[in-house]
Design an enzyme around this catalytic site. Structure first.
Site, mmCIF file in Angstrom:
data_model
loop_
_atom_site.group_PDB
_atom_site.id
_atom_site.type_symbol
_atom_site.label_atom_id
_atom_site.label_comp_id
_atom_site.label_asym_id
_atom_site.label_seq_id
_atom_site.Cartn_x
_atom_site.Cartn_y
_atom_site.Cartn_z
ATOM 1 N N HIS A 13 116.754 26.664 50.776
ATOM 2 C CA HIS A 13 116.622 27.679 49.722
ATOM 3 C C HIS A 13 115.263 28.377 49.789
ATOM 4 O O HIS A 13 114.232 27.725 49.628
ATOM 5 C CB HIS A 13 116.790 26.986 48.369
ATOM 6 C CG HIS A 13 116.797 27.895 47.201
ATOM 7 N ND1 HIS A 13 116.047 27.653 46.074
ATOM 8 C CD2 HIS A 13 117.472 29.044 46.966
ATOM 9 C CE1 HIS A 13 116.276 28.600 45.185
ATOM 10 N NE2 HIS A 13 117.135 29.462 45.700
ATOM 11 N N ARG A 14 115.283 29.684 50.011
ATOM 12 C CA ARG A 14 114.058 30.494 50.201
ATOM 13 C C ARG A 14 113.197 29.880 51.313
ATOM 14 O O ARG A 14 111.972 29.929 51.258
ATOM 15 C CB ARG A 14 113.249 30.606 48.903
ATOM 16 C CG ARG A 14 114.064 31.065 47.689
ATOM 17 C CD ARG A 14 113.213 31.253 46.437
ATOM 18 N NE ARG A 14 114.028 31.154 45.234
ATOM 19 C CZ ARG A 14 113.560 31.028 43.996
ATOM 20 N NH1 ARG A 14 112.261 31.017 43.782
ATOM 21 N NH2 ARG A 14 114.382 30.919 42.966
ATOM 22 N N GLU A 40 118.431 30.384 53.176
ATOM 23 C CA GLU A 40 118.765 31.419 52.198
ATOM 24 C C GLU A 40 117.463 32.145 51.888
ATOM 25 O O GLU A 40 116.388 31.532 51.823
ATOM 26 C CB GLU A 40 119.312 30.760 50.922
ATOM 27 C CG GLU A 40 119.789 31.743 49.847
ATOM 28 C CD GLU A 40 118.771 32.097 48.780
ATOM 29 O OE1 GLU A 40 119.117 32.855 47.869
ATOM 30 O OE2 GLU A 40 117.597 31.648 48.853
ATOM 31 N N ASP A 42 115.853 36.047 49.744
ATOM 32 C CA ASP A 42 116.144 37.136 48.810
ATOM 33 C C ASP A 42 115.558 38.445 49.334
ATOM 34 O O ASP A 42 114.413 38.462 49.796
ATOM 35 C CB ASP A 42 115.498 36.825 47.456
ATOM 36 C CG ASP A 42 115.889 35.449 46.945
ATOM 37 O OD1 ASP A 42 117.046 35.293 46.533
ATOM 38 O OD2 ASP A 42 115.033 34.533 46.992
ATOM 39 N N HIS A 55 111.398 36.882 46.101
ATOM 40 C CA HIS A 55 112.352 36.570 45.035
ATOM 41 C C HIS A 55 112.112 37.374 43.762
ATOM 42 O O HIS A 55 113.001 38.068 43.276
ATOM 43 C CB HIS A 55 112.294 35.074 44.715
ATOM 44 C CG HIS A 55 113.209 34.666 43.610
ATOM 45 N ND1 HIS A 55 112.856 34.720 42.273
ATOM 46 C CD2 HIS A 55 114.486 34.220 43.631
ATOM 47 C CE1 HIS A 55 113.857 34.316 41.528
ATOM 48 N NE2 HIS A 55 114.868 33.997 42.326
ATOM 49 N N GLU A 115 120.551 36.950 50.338
ATOM 50 C CA GLU A 115 120.874 37.313 48.954
ATOM 51 C C GLU A 115 120.271 38.675 48.642
ATOM 52 O O GLU A 115 119.052 38.856 48.706
ATOM 53 C CB GLU A 115 120.346 36.267 47.968
ATOM 54 C CG GLU A 115 120.741 36.666 46.542
ATOM 55 C CD GLU A 115 120.099 35.836 45.443
ATOM 56 O OE1 GLU A 115 119.642 34.715 45.686
ATOM 57 O OE2 GLU A 115 120.069 36.370 44.318
ATOM 58 N N LYS A 117 118.900 41.091 46.216
ATOM 59 C CA LYS A 117 118.262 40.859 44.909
ATOM 60 C C LYS A 117 117.657 42.181 44.431
ATOM 61 O O LYS A 117 116.429 42.326 44.349
ATOM 62 C CB LYS A 117 117.168 39.817 45.133
ATOM 63 C CG LYS A 117 116.566 39.183 43.930
ATOM 64 C CD LYS A 117 117.458 38.185 43.318
ATOM 65 C CE LYS A 117 116.873 36.834 43.086
ATOM 66 N NZ LYS A 117 117.872 35.890 42.587
ATOM 67 N N ASP A 237 116.044 23.071 48.123
ATOM 68 C CA ASP A 237 114.624 23.341 48.379
ATOM 69 C C ASP A 237 114.042 22.362 49.401
ATOM 70 O O ASP A 237 112.960 22.612 49.936
ATOM 71 C CB ASP A 237 113.815 23.164 47.080
ATOM 72 C CG ASP A 237 114.213 24.145 45.992
ATOM 73 O OD1 ASP A 237 114.734 25.233 46.322
ATOM 74 O OD2 ASP A 237 113.991 23.819 44.804
#
Ligand code: G3P
Ligand code: MG
Length: 248
Positions: A13-14, A40, A42, A55, A115, A117, A237
């Site tokens: 995640h990120r 992943e 953003d 993000h 993603e 955003k 994460d």
């Protein structure tokens, strides 16, 4: 429905956000070092219409800048420090452009969940610009990415730019009409937040033929349950710890 091929069990995640400043090349590198095959991240647009990986819509939390991302040019954004807030050893990390991110991931043979955003009012434009770049730059031999968004207009734009790129319908809580929306946008996957996902909903998603990617799974026991419910991918994460705890 488009097909998602070869989804990994773990998506960072990120980047490996627990151990490196989120949405930076350092975080993507760390994810790779922890064994994650996918990340992943953003994407939003700079003032001059360049897709950048960050993000928040404001700069204060993850950079030494101030104000809105949408108000700064790519050059202004890339002059900021996006690493020192996390730890002194990360000082000098930059906000990566989408192009730089794709280049890094391709160099490691990794896959990704992009993603979209968007800031308010740029829902279609953000998806269009990001996906045109992915279409041009992402090598065909690497994993097919998945494009997700909370914004339905962004998913519609993604479909219009490249119907063949799988889309994920991103929601915090699964709404009652989720299936109609997923069908209308020709989504391949549903990405519900794990906190409010129930076992029955997970089974409903899977039996309807959708891939299930859920976030943000930082607890091994919860991850085990979600996989047992049929989740294809856990967005986490801490990819190294979760993979180790689940013996993946
Ligand atoms: O894509 C899953 C997750 O990243 C969605 O929420 O706020 O972390 O971008 P957020
Ligand atoms: Mg995200």
């Amino acid at each position: 429905m488009s097909t998602v091929i070869d989804l990994p069990r773990i998506i960072a995640h990120r980047g490996a956000k627990a151990n490196a400043p989120e949405n930076t090349i350092a975080a993507f590198r760390r994810a790779h070092e922890e064994g994650a095959r996918w990340v992943e991240f953003d994407v939003q647009l700079s003032a001059d219409g360049q897709p950048v990986v960050i993000h928040d819509h404001t700069l204060e939390r993850t950079t030494n800048g101030r104000g809105e991302v949408r108000a700064k040019t790519l050059a202004e954004l890339q002059a900021l420090d996006a690493g020192a807030w996390f730890g002194r050893s990360f000082a000098g990390e930059r906000i990566p452009s989408l192009a730089e991110t794709l280049e890094f991931l391709a160099s490691r043979g990794m896959g990704f969940n992009l993603e979209v955003k968007p800031c308010a009012g740029r829902e279609r434009e953000t998806a269009e610009i990001a996906l045109e770049l992915v279409k041009r730059r992402w090598p065909s031999g690497l994993p097919t990415p998945i494009i997700s968004s909370f914004k339905l207009d962004s998913l519609a734009a993604a479909r219009d730019v490249d119907p063949g790129l799988p889309r994920g319908y991103l929601v915090d809580k699964l709404p009652p009409d989720w299936r109609a929306t997923a069908e209308r946008l020709d989504c391949a996957a549903i990405h519900p937040g794990m906190r409010r996902l129930t076992r029955d909903q997970a089974r409903e998603i899977k039996s309807a033929g959708y891939a299930l990617l859920t976030w943000t799974v930082n607890d091994v026991g919860r991850g085990r349950d979600l996989l047992a419910w049929g989740a294809d991918s856990l967005i986490t994460d801490a990819p190294g710890d979760i993979a180790a705890g689940l013996a993946l």
